[in-house]
Design an enzyme around this catalytic site. Structure first.
Site, PDB file in Angstrom:
ATOM      1  N   ASN A  14       0.835  -1.212   0.000  1.00  0.00           N
ATOM      2  CA  ASN A  14       0.000   0.000   0.000  1.00  0.00           C
ATOM      3  C   ASN A  14       0.867   1.259   0.000  1.00  0.00           C
ATOM      4  OD1 ASN A  14      -3.052  -0.417   0.198  1.00  0.00           O
ATOM      5  ND2 ASN A  14      -2.290  -1.955   1.650  1.00  0.00           N
ATOM      6  N   ARG A  66       4.831   2.081  25.727  1.00  0.00           N
ATOM      7  CA  ARG A  66       4.354   2.574  24.431  1.00  0.00           C
ATOM      8  C   ARG A  66       4.551   4.076  24.300  1.00  0.00           C
ATOM      9  NH1 ARG A  66       1.208  -1.112  21.472  1.00  0.00           N
ATOM     10  NH2 ARG A  66       0.466  -2.839  22.737  1.00  0.00           N
ATOM     11  N   ARG A  92       1.115  -1.711  15.155  1.00  0.00           N
ATOM     12  CA  ARG A  92       1.225  -1.369  16.574  1.00  0.00           C
ATOM     13  C   ARG A  92      -0.022  -0.593  16.972  1.00  0.00           C
ATOM     14  NH1 ARG A  92       4.213  -4.646  18.679  1.00  0.00           N
ATOM     15  NH2 ARG A  92       4.421  -3.368  20.538  1.00  0.00           N
ATOM     16  N   HIS A 110      -7.840  -0.569   6.613  1.00  0.00           N
ATOM     17  CA  HIS A 110      -8.156  -1.803   7.336  1.00  0.00           C
ATOM     18  C   HIS A 110      -8.821  -2.775   6.364  1.00  0.00           C
ATOM     19  CE1 HIS A 110      -9.134  -4.396  10.686  1.00  0.00           C
ATOM     20  NE2 HIS A 110     -10.352  -4.510  10.189  1.00  0.00           N
ATOM     21  N   GLU A 144     -10.401   4.546  19.543  1.00  0.00           N
ATOM     22  CA  GLU A 144     -10.920   3.183  19.463  1.00  0.00           C
ATOM     23  C   GLU A 144     -10.269   2.463  18.280  1.00  0.00           C
ATOM     24  OE1 GLU A 144     -13.007   1.792  21.676  1.00  0.00           O
ATOM     25  OE2 GLU A 144     -12.771   3.699  22.745  1.00  0.00           O
ATOM     26  N   LEU A 145      -9.937   1.178  18.459  1.00  0.00           N
ATOM     27  CA  LEU A 145      -9.265   0.410  17.408  1.00  0.00           C
ATOM     28  C   LEU A 145     -10.170   0.238  16.185  1.00  0.00           C
ATOM     29  CD1 LEU A 145      -6.743  -1.354  16.656  1.00  0.00           C
ATOM     30  CD2 LEU A 145      -8.065  -3.307  17.477  1.00  0.00           C
ATOM     31  N   GLU A 175      -7.479  -2.427  -2.044  1.00  0.00           N
ATOM     32  CA  GLU A 175      -6.793  -1.467  -1.161  1.00  0.00           C
ATOM     33  C   GLU A 175      -5.912  -0.533  -1.992  1.00  0.00           C
ATOM     34  OE1 GLU A 175      -4.853  -3.037   2.375  1.00  0.00           O
ATOM     35  OE2 GLU A 175      -6.130  -4.803   2.334  1.00  0.00           O
TER      36      GLU A 175
HETATM   37  C1  GAR Z   1      -3.011  -4.641   4.328  1.00  0.00           C
HETATM   38  O1  GAR Z   1      -3.917  -5.646   3.921  1.00  0.00           O
HETATM   39  C2  GAR Z   1      -3.659  -3.736   5.359  1.00  0.00           C
HETATM   40  O2  GAR Z   1      -5.018  -3.509   5.122  1.00  0.00           O
HETATM   41  C3  GAR Z   1      -3.464  -4.543   6.606  1.00  0.00           C
HETATM   42  O3  GAR Z   1      -2.159  -5.053   6.504  1.00  0.00           O
HETATM   43  C4  GAR Z   1      -1.849  -5.252   5.122  1.00  0.00           C
HETATM   44  C5  GAR Z   1      -0.536  -4.584   4.822  1.00  0.00           C
HETATM   45  O4  GAR Z   1      -0.097  -4.890   3.529  1.00  0.00           O
HETATM   46  N1  GAR Z   1      -3.622  -3.729   7.785  1.00  0.00           N
HETATM   47  C6  GAR Z   1      -4.090  -4.184   8.930  1.00  0.00           C
HETATM   48  O5  GAR Z   1      -4.427  -5.325   9.102  1.00  0.00           O
HETATM   49  C7  GAR Z   1      -4.155  -3.138  10.021  1.00  0.00           C
HETATM   50  N2  GAR Z   1      -4.766  -3.670  11.198  1.00  0.00           N
HETATM   51  P1  GAR Z   1       1.043  -4.039   2.837  1.00  0.00           P
HETATM   52  O6  GAR Z   1       2.221  -3.953   3.832  1.00  0.00           O
HETATM   53  O7  GAR Z   1       1.409  -4.840   1.621  1.00  0.00           O
HETATM   54  O8  GAR Z   1       0.494  -2.694   2.513  1.00  0.00           O
END
Ligand code: GAR
Length: 197
Positions: A14, A66, A92, A110, A144-145, A175
């Site tokens: 991404n 943190r 994180r 997400h 909130e997460l 994405e």
């Molecule tokens: C993506 O699918 C993103 O939506 C997800 O991690 C992946 C990262 O892929 N994010 C989460 O799960 C956040 N909680 P990338 O490093 O190839 O972009």
């Protein structure tokens, strides 16, 4: 021109799409930094190869502190003049203090159609539930997460015989369309949600 820092933990596909999109003529933002919490994140090498500044703040030496980890991240972000943060596979959880500091200036992608399936293992959970569709969401980050105002969503079908892996690949393609589209609008001050397809 808004200065964008992209936060990653992994391969950063991404992140690469966001970097590419900011090279388009007339884009209201430019990348100032790619920051990882993991020195081994593959995305760091890919970003550096594109000539973008990279940095690592390894979370491990900070243990459970943190706030100290985030203070170091804040220091690096400020040093690079970051104005907008894009979380792109950044794994994180951020404290309310850090989120408050960046609220209105920090977005996340997400892999689910929020508010469904917050948290991890979204693809497997969609298959278990027998849903007919799945997708991804870009939202503003709030304490909130996986919550906060939705800025865009992309839908994909769940196909017969899908595995978590095949579904993840289909969602990831979406994405890659959604996140650049949202960032471009967000950097221009636009908050109305976009939807794909
Ligand atoms: C993506 O699918 C993103 O939506 C997800 O991690 C992946 C990262 O892929 N994010 C989460 O799960 C956040 N909680 P990338 O490093 O190839 O972009």
């Amino acid at each position: 021109m808004k200065q964008v820092a992209i936060l990653i933990s992994g391969g950063g596909s991404n992140m690469i799409r966001l970097l590419e999109s900011m090279e388009q003529p007339g884009h209201p933002a430019r990348p100032c930094l790619v920051l990882s919490n993991d020195p081994a994140a593959g995305g760091l090498v890919r970003a550096a190869a594109r000539g973008v500044a990279v940095a690592t703040v390894d979370h491990r030496p900070f243990g459970r502190d943190r706030a100290a980890f985030e203070a170091e991240m804040q220091h690096v972000l400020e040093a690079h003049g970051a104005e907008i943060l894009c979380l792109a596979g950044f794994m994180r959880i951020l404290t309310p203090g850090f989120v408050a500091r960046w609220q209105g200036r920090m977005i996340n992608i997400h892999p689910s159609l929020l508010p469904k399936y917050r948290g991890l293992h979204t693809h497997a959970r969609v298959l278990e539930a027998g849903d007919g569709e799945h997708g991804c969401t870009v939202h503003e980050v709030t304490p909130e997460l996986d919550d906060g105002p939705i800025l865009g969503q992309g839908r994909v079908p769940v196909e017969p015989g899908d595995t978590p892996e095949s579904l993840a690949a289909r969602v990831l393609e979406m994405e890659h369309r959604l996140y650049p589209a949202v960032l471009r609008r967000y950097a221009a001050g636009e908050r109305e949600p976009v939807t794909f397809p």
